[in-house]
Design an enzyme around this catalytic site. Structure first.
Site, PDB file in Angstrom:
ATOM      1  CD  GLU A 167      39.195  42.019  47.915  1.00 19.30           C
ATOM      2  OE1 GLU A 167      39.265  41.175  48.841  1.00 19.30           O
ATOM      3  OE2 GLU A 167      40.107  42.167  47.077  1.00 19.30           O
TER       4      GLU A 167
ATOM      5  CD  GLU B 132      39.819  33.213  46.301  1.00 21.44           C
ATOM      6  OE1 GLU B 132      39.154  34.123  46.825  1.00 21.44           O
ATOM      7  OE2 GLU B 132      40.863  33.440  45.678  1.00 21.44           O
TER       8      GLU B 132
ATOM      9  CD  GLU C  54      49.485  41.380  42.606  1.00 19.60           C
ATOM     10  OE1 GLU C  54      49.535  41.991  43.690  1.00 19.60           O
ATOM     11  OE2 GLU C  54      48.509  40.688  42.260  1.00 19.60           O
TER      12      GLU C  54
END
Ligand SMILES: *[C@@H]1O[C@H](CO)[C@@H](O)[C@H](O)[C@H]1NC(C)=O
Ligand SMILES: *[C@@H]1O[C@H](CO)[C@@H](O)[C@H](O)[C@H]1NC(C)=O
Ligand SMILES: *[C@@H]1O[C@H](CO)[C@@H](O)[C@H](O)[C@H]1NC(C)=O
Length: 416
Positions: free
Chosen positions: A372, A351, A117
């Site tokens: 995305e 999800e 991250e």
């Protein structure tokens, strides 16, 4: 079907988008100019709310209207927002934020940080802002792009990650303490994406600073992953970086793996590196052979190829974009349309979506505004100009404004 090579692809990608007509409430193509303004307003709603309620913490909590640290103690949202400010043309706010970061950003802190991250958000955020700044009209210092405050901050952050790569395999630990290095007793189990998602930032950093160490460690980690694939050409989900043994053996394109594939392709394009692309194309063959059913991608056991989980995860929605980057437009469009039907069913992407049941998976019904699918639509639109892709853009703006907008920003919403 043979894939196009990189050079013609570059040409394909640089074609200007086709001209688009006026707005249409009656089913004609959505008007990009209208949605551009809406998106801008959404950005400022979230950004101003962060500044007002959450700075200097990493992130805003939109429901309680306060801030908290998530991935470190970096005022992460400011770093995340830097390149967006440039894209929106807000040079004065960009310059103000760069000064705030210069005065406040400190990586000599006792924080256990995610190596992955910190790379994609902090190093990547600083580098992309650094590289965009001149074009966006920011006055840059002499020596740019090999010099500049954002580059120095990116390098400092990346150096803090290097101790994680000191393992017998060269594959990095998932967590590093920014002050002390790897903690004694740190788990050696890292997800695949946590090993293979460095080449874009680290190669950029090496070429801008002249220090090869970043690109070198990223490449070693990529080679080790490549050598660890199974006989049928698949990688699993988690590996032990001390022994090189796979700990989680589910192979798929989603959580835990996703950005590894993305970085092979984007690294290949950025660095004009045929070896990286060749690795991806080999994986792609095995993925299509074992995990693809009716243009959906399932999870399979990495050694046997047997289906382990017939689930579509919202994180997987980057895949059609990746396919379009390698010129595989027809497959990209078919998979995109599968995912888009899920969006239409729920007004967002849950999800997890169970493909045979056609429904969400319990406790995985949330949509934390992941980008995305929208990114895939962008790449596919750039390659084809197909107006169906703009419809997804319109649906995304409408859904997010309607369901997710709250007084202090935008919140995750549950889809059932
Ligand atoms: C730039 O961002 C700041 C902070 O949100 C805002 O006050 C200002 O109006 C913006 N400027 C432009 C030109 O959009
Ligand atoms: C970091 O992790 C180590 C090992 O788990 C732990 O002992 C230490 O307290 C953690 N430090 C912080 C600041 O959370
Ligand atoms: C595809 O899978 C079959 C077994 O189902 C295997 O024999 C063949 O080698 C595989 N081909 C590729 C390219 O992975």
């Amino acid at each position: 079907m043979p894939f196009r090579l990189l050079v013609p692809l570059g040409l394909l990608c640089s074609l200007p988008p086709p001209h688009l007509g006026a707005p249409g409430p009656d089913g004609s193509a959505p008007d990009p100019a209208h949605y551009r303004e809406r998106v801008k307003a959404m950005f400022y709603h979230a950004y101003d709310s962060y500044l007002e309620n959450a700075f200097p913490y990493d992130e805003l909590r939109p429901l309680t209207c306060d801030g908290h640290d998530t991935w470190g103690s970096f005022s992460l949202t400011l770093i995340d927002a830097l390149d967006t400010l440039l894209i929106l043309g807000n040079v004065s706010e960009f310059q103000r934020v760069v000064e705030v970061l210069q005065d406040n950003l400190d990586f000599d802190i006792d924080v256990n940080a995610s190596v992955f991250e910190t790379n994609i958000r902090v190093v990547g955020g600083l580098l992309s802002a650094h590289l965009l700044s001149k074009k966006a009209g920011v006055e840059v210092e002499a020596g740019w792009p090999c010099s500049g405050p954002l580059l120095r901050m990116a390098e400092e952050a990346a150096r803090k990650l290097l101790p994680a790569f000191q393992t017998p395999t060269g594959m990095p630990y998932g967590t590093v303490n920014l002050l002390h290095g790897v903690n004694p007793g740190e788990t050696p189990v890292t997800c695949t994406a946590g090993i293979g998602t460095f080449i874009v930032e680290f190669a950029t950093l090496s070429s801008l600073t002249g220090d090869p160490v970043f690109e070198d460690v990223a490449r070693v980690a990529l080679m080790r992953l490549w050598e660890s694939r199974s006989d049928i050409g698949l990688v699993g989900n988690h590996i032990d970086v001390l022994t090189g043994k796979w700990v989680a053996q589910d192979a798929g394109i989603g959580a835990g793996v996703d950005s590894y594939f993305e970085y092979l392709v984007k690294g290949a394009i950025l660095l004009q590196d045929k070896k990286l692309m060749a690795m991806f194309l080999e994986y792609n063959k095995a993925i299509r052979n074992y995990t693809r059913f009716d243009d959906w991608y399932l999870w399979v056991q990495m050694y046997k190829g047997t289906v382990s989980m017939p689930v579509f995860q919202s994180l997987e929605a980057y895949w059609p974009g990746l396919q379009s980057l390698i010129g595989d437009i027809d497959n990209a469009m078919r998979t995109f349309l599968n995912y888009y039907t899920v969006w239409k069913q729920f007004g967002g992407l849950p999800e997890f979506y169970n493909i045979p049941q056609g429904y969400t998976v319990e406790k995985r019904e949330g949509y934390p505004l992941r980008p995305e699918l929208i990114e895939s639509a962008m790449y596919l639109y750039r390659a084809t100009g197909d107006p169906t892709l703009l419809e997804l853009g319109r649906d995304a703006v409408e859904s997010i404004e309607k369901i997710s907008k709250v007084e202090c920003g935008f919140a995750t919403f549950v889809l059932t």
